[in-house]
Scaffold this active site. Structure first.
Site, PDB file in Angstrom:
ATOM      1  N   ASP A  91       0.852  -1.221  -0.050  1.00 30.56           N
ATOM      2  CA  ASP A  91      -0.182   0.125   0.017  1.00 30.56           C
ATOM      3  C   ASP A  91       0.972   1.257   0.222  1.00 30.56           C
ATOM      4  O   ASP A  91       1.719   1.403   0.950  1.00 30.56           O
ATOM      5  CB  ASP A  91      -1.014  -0.070   1.283  1.00 30.56           C
ATOM      6  CG  ASP A  91      -1.801   0.971   1.415  1.00 30.56           C
ATOM      7  OD1 ASP A  91      -2.562   1.468   0.507  1.00 30.56           O
ATOM      8  OD2 ASP A  91      -1.561   2.145   2.193  1.00 30.56           O
ATOM      9  N   GLU A 110      -1.701  -1.342  -6.024  1.00 31.86           N
ATOM     10  CA  GLU A 110      -2.884  -0.705  -6.369  1.00 31.86           C
ATOM     11  C   GLU A 110      -2.679   0.202  -7.441  1.00 31.86           C
ATOM     12  O   GLU A 110      -1.712   0.773  -7.819  1.00 31.86           O
ATOM     13  CB  GLU A 110      -3.360   0.170  -5.117  1.00 31.86           C
ATOM     14  CG  GLU A 110      -5.087  -0.129  -4.973  1.00 31.86           C
ATOM     15  CD  GLU A 110      -5.459   0.390  -3.746  1.00 31.86           C
ATOM     16  OE1 GLU A 110      -6.497   0.636  -3.529  1.00 31.86           O
ATOM     17  OE2 GLU A 110      -4.667   1.063  -3.185  1.00 31.86           O
ATOM     18  N   CYS A 118     -12.303  -5.315   5.715  1.00 32.61           N
ATOM     19  CA  CYS A 118     -11.448  -6.119   6.647  1.00 32.61           C
ATOM     20  C   CYS A 118     -10.838  -7.133   6.056  1.00 32.61           C
ATOM     21  O   CYS A 118     -11.485  -7.921   5.660  1.00 32.61           O
ATOM     22  CB  CYS A 118     -12.481  -6.398   7.848  1.00 32.61           C
ATOM     23  SG  CYS A 118     -11.619  -7.630   8.887  1.00 32.61           S
ATOM     24  N   CYS A 133     -12.652  -4.023  13.382  1.00 34.68           N
ATOM     25  CA  CYS A 133     -13.782  -4.375  12.449  1.00 34.68           C
ATOM     26  C   CYS A 133     -14.783  -4.980  13.453  1.00 34.68           C
ATOM     27  O   CYS A 133     -14.526  -5.630  14.477  1.00 34.68           O
ATOM     28  CB  CYS A 133     -13.221  -5.793  11.785  1.00 34.68           C
ATOM     29  SG  CYS A 133     -14.406  -6.430  11.002  1.00 34.68           S
ATOM     30  N   CYS A 135     -15.384  -9.084  13.188  1.00 31.70           N
ATOM     31  CA  CYS A 135     -14.560 -10.130  13.721  1.00 31.70           C
ATOM     32  C   CYS A 135     -13.661  -9.315  14.812  1.00 31.70           C
ATOM     33  O   CYS A 135     -12.771 -10.170  15.388  1.00 31.70           O
ATOM     34  CB  CYS A 135     -13.720 -10.632  12.626  1.00 31.70           C
ATOM     35  SG  CYS A 135     -12.553  -9.681  12.036  1.00 31.70           S
ATOM     36  N   ASP A 177      -3.308   0.928   6.820  1.00 29.62           N
ATOM     37  CA  ASP A 177      -2.284   0.764   5.537  1.00 29.62           C
ATOM     38  C   ASP A 177      -1.951  -0.531   5.370  1.00 29.62           C
ATOM     39  O   ASP A 177      -1.719  -1.228   4.405  1.00 29.62           O
ATOM     40  CB  ASP A 177      -1.255   1.738   5.414  1.00 29.62           C
ATOM     41  CG  ASP A 177      -1.525   3.180   5.470  1.00 29.62           C
ATOM     42  OD1 ASP A 177      -2.724   3.605   5.083  1.00 29.62           O
ATOM     43  OD2 ASP A 177      -0.673   4.128   5.869  1.00 29.62           O
TER      44      ASP A 177
END
Ligand SMILES: [Zn+2]
Length: 361
Positions: free
Chosen positions: A179, A263, A316, A335, A338, A345
């Site tokens: 990332d 990405e 997540c 999250c 969970c 990042d």
């Protein structure tokens, strides 16, 4: 495979004078041919490379333009070829219209095989002679083209085009998701953090100071010209340091991992924010990815680019829950499904990797 290597070079005073003539003549030919083509365009005509080449031959025979023969004809001819390429790129919609070259911009002169000689680590150019070059990396093949460059700050470089067969790196069996970010340059899915260069902050302050001082001087004055040179020097240092940093990191990544997932950039609508856009361009994401791309090809590794609409930050990476909103200021989150606690990042980089290997959770 064609590669370009750039080396610093140190012409003698006499050579610097001769090069300055070559740059000047090359620039003249470019601007003259560009004017010729633009004027013809105005009358609804198109002039191609062959026509500009014939016109240049005729021009060199006139008494008024005798001086064009002072320098090697090769860089002048290459200038016409490069102009042709620039026009083809413009017609194809890839770049903007070719523009006139100015003396204070970067200067370049291109030599093809007939106008230079490279042997036993020595490079000579036609009508310039043997150049002192700092050969900072080895290469195997004979260069096909040599370009001499002078930066606005007065440094000289040579760029060689070579046909090299790079050695692939050993396979490691390791995969990684990356990332790219603003707070740190890169966050890896294995939890490693790669910081931005620290000392760029110092250089940025220097740059801001130098620019402010430039804006207070009278445009065109001696002080203004000297100050503009200072600004250019800080710029150059900053850019070189960044490129160096990115080279080191990308080489290391390509060495360590067989598959690298990133990405696809121009991403996340981030560039709409002007301040953020500056930081992003500063962080040199584009250069990072393009270096990864060509190094992976050279070294027999794989780069996977993830679709820009993939919600890498909001998802997540443990259970696949997608958060409704996650403002950029939120650096870590839990999250609700969970209960995993995520560094923003790191979570994004794990999603990128999962997606690349075809196992999005
Ligand atoms: Zn979860």
């Amino acid at each position: 495979m064609k590669v370009r290597y750039t080396f610093r070079c140190y012409p003698t005073d006499t050579q610097a004078q001769a090069l300055s003539r070559v740059f000047g003549h090359t620039r003249f030919v470019w601007n003259w041919a560009l004017r010729l083509r633009t004027d013809a365009w105005g009358h609804g005509e198109r002039i191609n490379y062959n026509q500009t080449s014939a016109a240049l031959t005729a021009l060199k025979k006139t008494a008024e333009y005798q001086w064009l023969n002072e320098v090697s004809c090769v860089p002048l001819q290459q200038s016409l070829r490069n102009l042709q390429k620039a026009f083809l790129n413009f017609f194809a919609g890839r770049t903007r219209r070719p523009r006139f070259k100015k003396k204070r911009h970067k200067q370049a002169a291109e030599y093809t095989a007939s106008a230079f000689k490279y042997q036993d680590g020595e490079l000579s150019l036609a009508k310039i002679g043997k150049l002192k070059v700092r050969w900072s990396r080895p290469f195997q093949s004979q260069p096909t083209t040599v370009t001499v460059i002078q930066t606005p700050t007065g440094r000289y470089y040579v760029t060689l085009v070579l046909d090299e067969m790079p050695q692939p790196y050993n396979k490691t069996g390791e995969l990684i998701g990356i990332d790219l970010g603003i707070n740190r340059l890169a966050t890896l899915s294995n939890g490693e953090h790669i910081p931005n260069l620290k000392f760029t902050k110092k250089h940025e302050r220097q740059l801001a100071k130098a620019q402010k001082s430039l804006s207070r001087k009278t445009k065109g004055s001696g002080r203004w010209i000297r100050q503009r040179m200072k600004v250019a020097r800080v710029h150059e240092r900053l850019t070189n340091a960044r490129i160096d940093h990115i080279h080191k990191i990308t080489t290391d990544l390509v060495r360590r991992f067989d598959v690298i997932a990133v990405e696809d950039l121009n991403v996340r609508g981030m560039l709409r924010n002007k301040k953020l856009a500056k930081q992003i361009s500063d962080a040199s994401f584009g250069r990072f990815v393009s270096m990864l791309q060509y190094k992976c090809v050279w070294r027999g590794k794989e780069l996977v680019k993830i679709d820009r609409y993939f919600p890498s930050s909001k998802r997540c990476s443990c259970c696949g829950y997608i958060a409704q909103t996650l403002p950029l200021s939120v650096r870590s989150w839990q999250c609700p499904e969970c209960q995993s606690i995520h560094d923003r990042d790191e979570n994004a980089s794990r999603n990128i990797l999962n997606f690349a290997v075809g196992h999005p959770v």
